[in-house]
Design a protein around this motif. Structure first.
Motif, PDB file in Angstrom:
ATOM      1  N   ASP A 262      -0.668  18.550   6.964  1.00  0.00           N
ATOM      2  CA  ASP A 262      -0.932  18.745   8.400  1.00  0.00           C
ATOM      3  C   ASP A 262       0.096  19.722   8.962  1.00  0.00           C
ATOM      4  OD1 ASP A 262      -2.441  17.279  10.926  1.00  0.00           O
ATOM      5  OD2 ASP A 262      -0.430  17.996  11.430  1.00  0.00           O
ATOM      6  N   ASN A 263      -0.389  20.639   9.821  1.00  0.00           N
ATOM      7  CA  ASN A 263       0.516  21.672  10.356  1.00  0.00           C
ATOM      8  C   ASN A 263       1.119  21.306  11.713  1.00  0.00           C
ATOM      9  OD1 ASN A 263      -1.665  21.946  11.998  1.00  0.00           O
ATOM     10  ND2 ASN A 263      -2.274  23.966  11.279  1.00  0.00           N
TER      11      ASN A 263
ATOM     12  N   SER B 150      -6.291  15.111  19.233  1.00  0.00           N
ATOM     13  CA  SER B 150      -5.696  13.771  19.106  1.00  0.00           C
ATOM     14  C   SER B 150      -4.386  13.675  19.877  1.00  0.00           C
ATOM     15  CB  SER B 150      -5.449  13.428  17.637  1.00  0.00           C
ATOM     16  OG  SER B 150      -6.655  13.410  16.919  1.00  0.00           O
TER      17      SER B 150
HETATM   18  C1  LIG Z   1      -8.818  16.683  26.890  1.00  0.00           C
HETATM   19  C2  LIG Z   1      -9.317  15.682  25.873  1.00  0.00           C
HETATM   20  C3  LIG Z   1      -9.349  14.328  26.207  1.00  0.00           C
HETATM   21  C4  LIG Z   1      -9.814  13.386  25.296  1.00  0.00           C
HETATM   22  N1  LIG Z   1      -9.773  12.066  25.644  1.00  0.00           N
HETATM   23  C5  LIG Z   1     -10.264  11.139  24.784  1.00  0.00           C
HETATM   24  C6  LIG Z   1     -10.215   9.751  25.123  1.00  0.00           C
HETATM   25  O1  LIG Z   1      -9.678   9.364  26.161  1.00  0.00           O
HETATM   26  N2  LIG Z   1     -10.762   8.856  24.246  1.00  0.00           N
HETATM   27  C7  LIG Z   1     -11.322   9.247  23.055  1.00  0.00           C
HETATM   28  O2  LIG Z   1     -11.812   8.393  22.312  1.00  0.00           O
HETATM   29  N3  LIG Z   1     -11.329  10.548  22.694  1.00  0.00           N
HETATM   30  C8  LIG Z   1     -10.833  11.501  23.525  1.00  0.00           C
HETATM   31  N4  LIG Z   1     -10.850  12.829  23.169  1.00  0.00           N
HETATM   32  C9  LIG Z   1     -11.470  13.196  21.882  1.00  0.00           C
HETATM   33  C10 LIG Z   1     -10.505  12.950  20.722  1.00  0.00           C
HETATM   34  O3  LIG Z   1      -9.286  13.556  21.045  1.00  0.00           O
HETATM   35  C11 LIG Z   1     -11.067  13.524  19.422  1.00  0.00           C
HETATM   36  O4  LIG Z   1     -12.329  12.950  19.145  1.00  0.00           O
HETATM   37  C12 LIG Z   1     -10.148  13.214  18.242  1.00  0.00           C
HETATM   38  O5  LIG Z   1      -8.819  13.469  18.563  1.00  0.00           O
HETATM   39  C13 LIG Z   1     -10.524  14.006  17.001  1.00  0.00           C
HETATM   40  O6  LIG Z   1      -9.604  13.656  15.984  1.00  0.00           O
HETATM   41  P1  LIG Z   1      -9.588  14.390  14.579  1.00  0.00           P
HETATM   42  O7  LIG Z   1      -8.591  13.702  13.743  1.00  0.00           O
HETATM   43  O8  LIG Z   1     -10.986  14.519  14.062  1.00  0.00           O
HETATM   44  O9  LIG Z   1      -9.154  15.908  14.907  1.00  0.00           O
HETATM   45  P2  LIG Z   1      -7.761  16.551  15.361  1.00  0.00           P
HETATM   46  O10 LIG Z   1      -7.116  15.797  16.419  1.00  0.00           O
HETATM   47  O11 LIG Z   1      -8.097  17.992  15.633  1.00  0.00           O
HETATM   48  O12 LIG Z   1      -6.856  16.501  14.068  1.00  0.00           O
HETATM   49  C14 LIG Z   1      -6.968  17.444  13.029  1.00  0.00           C
HETATM   50  C15 LIG Z   1      -5.599  17.663  12.426  1.00  0.00           C
HETATM   51  O13 LIG Z   1      -5.737  18.534  11.310  1.00  0.00           O
HETATM   52  C16 LIG Z   1      -4.736  19.528  11.366  1.00  0.00           C
HETATM   53  N5  LIG Z   1      -5.287  20.719  10.688  1.00  0.00           N
HETATM   54  C17 LIG Z   1      -6.511  21.278  10.842  1.00  0.00           C
HETATM   55  N6  LIG Z   1      -6.625  22.363  10.053  1.00  0.00           N
HETATM   56  C18 LIG Z   1      -5.459  22.487   9.371  1.00  0.00           C
HETATM   57  C19 LIG Z   1      -4.972  23.413   8.405  1.00  0.00           C
HETATM   58  N7  LIG Z   1      -5.720  24.442   7.945  1.00  0.00           N
HETATM   59  N8  LIG Z   1      -3.731  23.236   7.915  1.00  0.00           N
HETATM   60  C20 LIG Z   1      -2.955  22.204   8.329  1.00  0.00           C
HETATM   61  N9  LIG Z   1      -3.353  21.302   9.249  1.00  0.00           N
HETATM   62  C21 LIG Z   1      -4.600  21.435   9.778  1.00  0.00           C
HETATM   63  C22 LIG Z   1      -4.517  19.749  12.865  1.00  0.00           C
HETATM   64  O14 LIG Z   1      -3.239  20.305  13.125  1.00  0.00           O
HETATM   65  C23 LIG Z   1      -4.642  18.331  13.396  1.00  0.00           C
HETATM   66  O15 LIG Z   1      -3.393  17.663  13.373  1.00  0.00           O
HETATM   67  C24 LIG Z   1     -10.322  13.797  24.033  1.00  0.00           C
HETATM   68  C25 LIG Z   1     -10.274  15.153  23.682  1.00  0.00           C
HETATM   69  C26 LIG Z   1      -9.758  16.097  24.587  1.00  0.00           C
HETATM   70  C27 LIG Z   1      -9.702  17.541  24.190  1.00  0.00           C
END
Ligand SMILES: Cc1cc2nc3c(=O)[nH]c(=O)nc-3n(C[C@H](O)[C@H](O)[C@H](O)COP(=O)(O)OP(=O)(O)OC[C@H]3O[C@@H](n4cnc5c(N)ncnc54)[C@H](O)[C@@H]3O)c2cc1C
Length: 367
Positions: free
Chosen positions: A46-47, A54
């Motif tokens: 993770d970067n 999140s």
């Molecule tokens: C403004 C806002 C408010 C929100 N509020 C809510 C809420 O109140 N309740 C709720 O349930 N959801 C909410 N959400 C939605 C929720 O944030 C997302 O559904 C969730 O965080 C997605 O998680 P994820 O792990 O799939 O992705 P991400 O959070 O994007 O995690 C992906 C990770 O992978 C890493 N990564 C990706 N590509 C690479 C690479 N090539 N090399 C190294 N690292 C990499 C990234 O750095 C990141 O740490 C909200 C979203 C936003 C934008």
């Protein structure tokens, strides 16, 4: 000796693990958590991108969705599941990872008041009239009354993600660097990435899933969201307050999160003047007490056209998997589907059909 520009992973001796996980957002956090519980070996790359959704999410787990106040998909099953999941991971990390704070819904118009009443008459679950209508008179300007949504949970992501990251570091299970697809070799019996060998790679890469060579053909629908971080010293923190937007307490004393926007058309992931101005205007009209804007954040939600997650193993590359597509509901869906995916990987339990990526068999065949 380290050569110039050489990433940390290359310096490591050969690493053999069962699972390589890309991403430590909510998906990668809970996937690695459930694998750890099963004593499986893994490595997370993770970067530490500050714009990952999140890290921007308020963490709200709301049983009611949208202006029409419909019951959130799967919420009856999700509420007890997430309470247990966050409580357990919190116990392991010695933090409080979830708490209950119900929503006080201030109706912005007589029509919304009427719609809320109608839903209560229809016996819609989770919606209640609020008996003390004048209770918030000193704090908020509200002309059309308020109702209550309960139970509503807050996942304390701003505490959970760094704490889990630290545990991964202590366990030597985290590589903090950019993942480069050019170095990935997917072979018949294993995958290789720089000095790492694994049985499978699972992509939890959020919005980078849209450009992921294995999964970019899936029907992602990126959605931009913005939020402000605001200091409001005189506002009690027992509730989440709603008037069009949600105003919710963060862990730090007197600090609140207000958001968010839902933009399908956008040119970049940066915070916008438009959101700042309109939210500041809303706060001035709504709050009767002083506030100060501390920060402005924006992120891109990894949403999907069907509003359902993507979980499972690639139908044509059995060593490549995905947990993504959590959209606006990652705080509740990520733990739930991480557990399902681990049970699927280890015990061949079926994935829920409307989350299983095998439903996109034909699309993924075009890869
Ligand atoms: C403004 C806002 C408010 C929100 N509020 C809510 C809420 O109140 N309740 C709720 O349930 N959801 C909410 N959400 C939605 C929720 O944030 C997302 O559904 C969730 O965080 C997605 O998680 P994820 O792990 O799939 O992705 P991400 O959070 O994007 O995690 C992906 C990770 O992978 C890493 N990564 C990706 N590509 C690479 C690479 N090539 N090399 C190294 N690292 C990499 C990234 O750095 C990141 O740490 C909200 C979203 C936003 C934008």
């Amino acid at each position: 000796m380290k050569r110039e520009n050489e990433p940390a992973a290359i310096n490591k001796a050969q690493i053999d693990v069962e699972y390589l996980i890309l991403g430590q957002g909510l998906c990668g956090t809970f996937l690695s958590y459930y694998l750890k519980k099963e004593n499986r070996s893994f490595l997370v790359i993770d970067n530490n991108d500050d714009a990952a959704p999140s890290k921007i999410a308020a963490g709200i787990i709301n049983p009611v969705t949208g202006r029409r106040m419909v019951t959130t998909w799967m919420i009856e099953e999700l509420l007890p599941f997430v309470w247990h999941a966050y409580t357990q991971i919190g116990q392991l990390l010695d933090i409080t990872a979830i708490s209950q704070r119900n929503i006080i819904d201030f109706f912005p118009s007589p029509q919304m008041l009427e719609a809320f009443r109608k839903r209560i008459q229809e016996s819609a679950p989770y919606l209640y009239s609020f008996p003390e209508q004048n209770h918030f008179n000193n704090l908020f300007q509200y002309d059309f009354g308020c109702g209550e949504i309960r139970p509503v949970y807050t996942a304390h992501t701003e505490r959970l993600l760094p704490a889990w990251r630290q545990l991964l570091k202590n366990d030597e299970c985290l590589l903090e660097e950019d993942f480069d697809h050019n170095h990935l070799r997917v072979k018949e019996d294993k995958i290789e990435y720089k000095g790492i060998r694994a049985d499978k790679i699972i992509f939890c890469d959020g919005v980078n899933g849209f450009v992921n060579p294995y999964f970019r053909l899936l029907p992602f629908a990126p959605n931009k969201g913005e939020a402000l971080i605001v200091q409001i010293p005189d506002l009690p923190d027992q509730f989440i307050y709603k008037k069009g937007m949600l105003l919710t307490p963060l862990q730090e004393k007197d600090v609140f999160w207000i958001g968010s926007s839902y933009e399908w058309n956008f040119t970049d992931a940066n915070p916008t003047r438009k959101f700042l101005d309109s939210t500041q205007h809303l706060l001035k009209e709504w709050l009767k007490i002083p506030f100060k804007i501390l920060d402005h954040k924006a992120g891109i939600r990894p949403a999907t056209l069907e509003r359902r997650p993507f979980a499972g193993i690639h139908p044509f590359h059995r060593r490549v998997g995905i947990l993504n597509g959590m959209g606006t509901k990652g705080c509740s869906l990520a733990p739930f589907f991480a557990k399902q995916l681990v049970d699927h990987l280890l015990y061949q339990e079926p994935l829920q059909a409307d989350a299983d990526i095998s439903r996109y068999h034909k699309i993924l065949a075009r890869n």
